[in-house]
Design an enzyme around this catalytic site. Structure first.
Site, PDB file in Angstrom:
ATOM      1  CG  ASN A   1       8.456  -1.570   0.538  1.00 40.34           C
ATOM      2  OD1 ASN A   1       7.805  -1.692   1.581  1.00 40.34           O
ATOM      3  ND2 ASN A   1       9.076  -0.449   0.213  1.00 40.34           N
TER       4      ASN A   1
ATOM      5  CE1 TYR B   1       7.150   7.236   3.276  1.00 39.87           C
ATOM      6  CE2 TYR B   1       8.426   5.221   3.102  1.00 39.87           C
ATOM      7  CZ  TYR B   1       7.466   5.970   3.737  1.00 39.87           C
ATOM      8  OH  TYR B   1       6.815   5.476   4.850  1.00 39.87           O
TER       9      TYR B   1
ATOM     10  NE  ARG C   1       3.826   6.852   1.803  1.00 33.61           N
ATOM     11  CZ  ARG C   1       4.106   5.610   2.200  1.00 33.61           C
ATOM     12  NH1 ARG C   1       4.608   4.745   1.340  1.00 33.61           N
ATOM     13  NH2 ARG C   1       3.862   5.237   3.432  1.00 33.61           N
TER      14      ARG C   1
ATOM     15  CG  HIS D   1      11.097  -2.058   5.249  1.00 41.24           C
ATOM     16  ND1 HIS D   1       9.763  -2.237   5.035  1.00 41.24           N
ATOM     17  CD2 HIS D   1      11.523  -3.138   5.937  1.00 41.24           C
ATOM     18  CE1 HIS D   1       9.387  -3.373   5.582  1.00 41.24           C
ATOM     19  NE2 HIS D   1      10.428  -3.949   6.130  1.00 41.24           N
TER      20      HIS D   1
ATOM     21  CB  ALA E   1       1.308   0.292   6.367  1.00 37.17           C
TER      22      ALA E   1
ATOM     23  NE  ARG F   1       9.396   6.474   8.759  1.00 37.52           N
ATOM     24  CZ  ARG F   1       8.529   6.223   7.777  1.00 37.52           C
ATOM     25  NH1 ARG F   1       8.743   5.199   6.932  1.00 37.52           N
ATOM     26  NH2 ARG F   1       7.459   6.973   7.628  1.00 37.52           N
TER      27      ARG F   1
ATOM     28  N   PRO G   1       0.788  -1.233   0.000  1.00 43.06           N
ATOM     29  CG  PRO G   1      -0.921  -1.586   1.543  1.00 43.06           C
ATOM     30  CD  PRO G   1       0.380  -2.162   1.052  1.00 43.06           C
ATOM     31  CG  ASN G   2      -0.294   4.284   1.282  1.00 44.09           C
ATOM     32  OD1 ASN G   2      -1.269   4.873   0.807  1.00 44.09           O
ATOM     33  ND2 ASN G   2      -0.344   3.637   2.440  1.00 44.09           N
TER      34      ASN G   2
ATOM     35  CD  GLU H   1      10.654  -7.293   6.244  1.00 44.30           C
ATOM     36  OE1 GLU H   1      10.929  -8.418   6.687  1.00 44.30           O
ATOM     37  OE2 GLU H   1      10.197  -6.373   6.949  1.00 44.30           O
TER      38      GLU H   1
END
Ligand SMILES: O=C(O)[C@@H]1C=C(O)[C@@H](O)[C@H](O)C1
Length: 150
Positions: free
Chosen positions: A75, A24, A19, A101, A78, A108, A11-12, A99
């Site tokens: 990735n 990012y 964004r 990110h 969320a 964060r 998502p996103n 994985e």
């Protein structure tokens, strides 16, 4: 080593490039996908990809990949921090995964410090920006064995 790689973005990540660029970056998802496709082509690796904002769509794509891809680079966005179902899908099809990110999730908010996937990943890459995708593909191409032919 891996001869076919599926890249999944959650998502996103369709908003990548616009964004929260301080977090990012300014590279678009389209640019990421083009670079990944070129990287795989140079290595004679079959490349496929999907971005979805919907957990079930990602899960269905993982199911579809069973027996067809050697490695998944994901990735989860969320869903990293929330989705047992995504974890179960990856374990259920028995496909090695890396994985990724873009941000350093450990720097964060506390809720981003836990992943439902990391303990099962072949590797976890975070904080390298979009280079993390390139690194993940390079790792998979070197270190993940092709699945046994049926
Ligand atoms: O850094 C990334 O690529 C991850 C992307 C997201 O969309 C966030 O929800 C994650 O927490 C971090």
């Amino acid at each position: 080593m891996a001869q076919s790689i599926l890249l999944l973005n959650g998502p996103n990540l369709n908003l990548l490039g616009t964004r929260e660029p301080a977090t990012y970056g300014s590279t678009t998802l389209s640019d990421v996908l083009s670079a990944a496709a070129s990287q795989c082509a140079q290595k004679n690796i079959s490349f496929s990809h999907l971005q979805s904002n919907h957990e079930g769509v990602l899960i269905d794509r993982i199911h579809e990949a069973r027996g067809k891809v050697d490695a998944v680079v994901i990735n989860p966005g969320a869903l990293t921090h929330t989705s047992v179902a995504l974890r179960d899908a990856l374990l259920g099809v028995d496909i090695p995964f890396v994985e990724v990110h873009i941000s350093n999730v450990h720097k964060r908010e506390p809720f981003r410090h836990h992943s439902y996937l990391s303990d099962k990943a072949e590797a976890v890459i975070c904080g390298l920006g979009v280079y993390g995708y390139e690194a993940a593909i390079e790792f998979a191409s070197r270190s993940i064995k092709p699945r046994k032919e049926a």
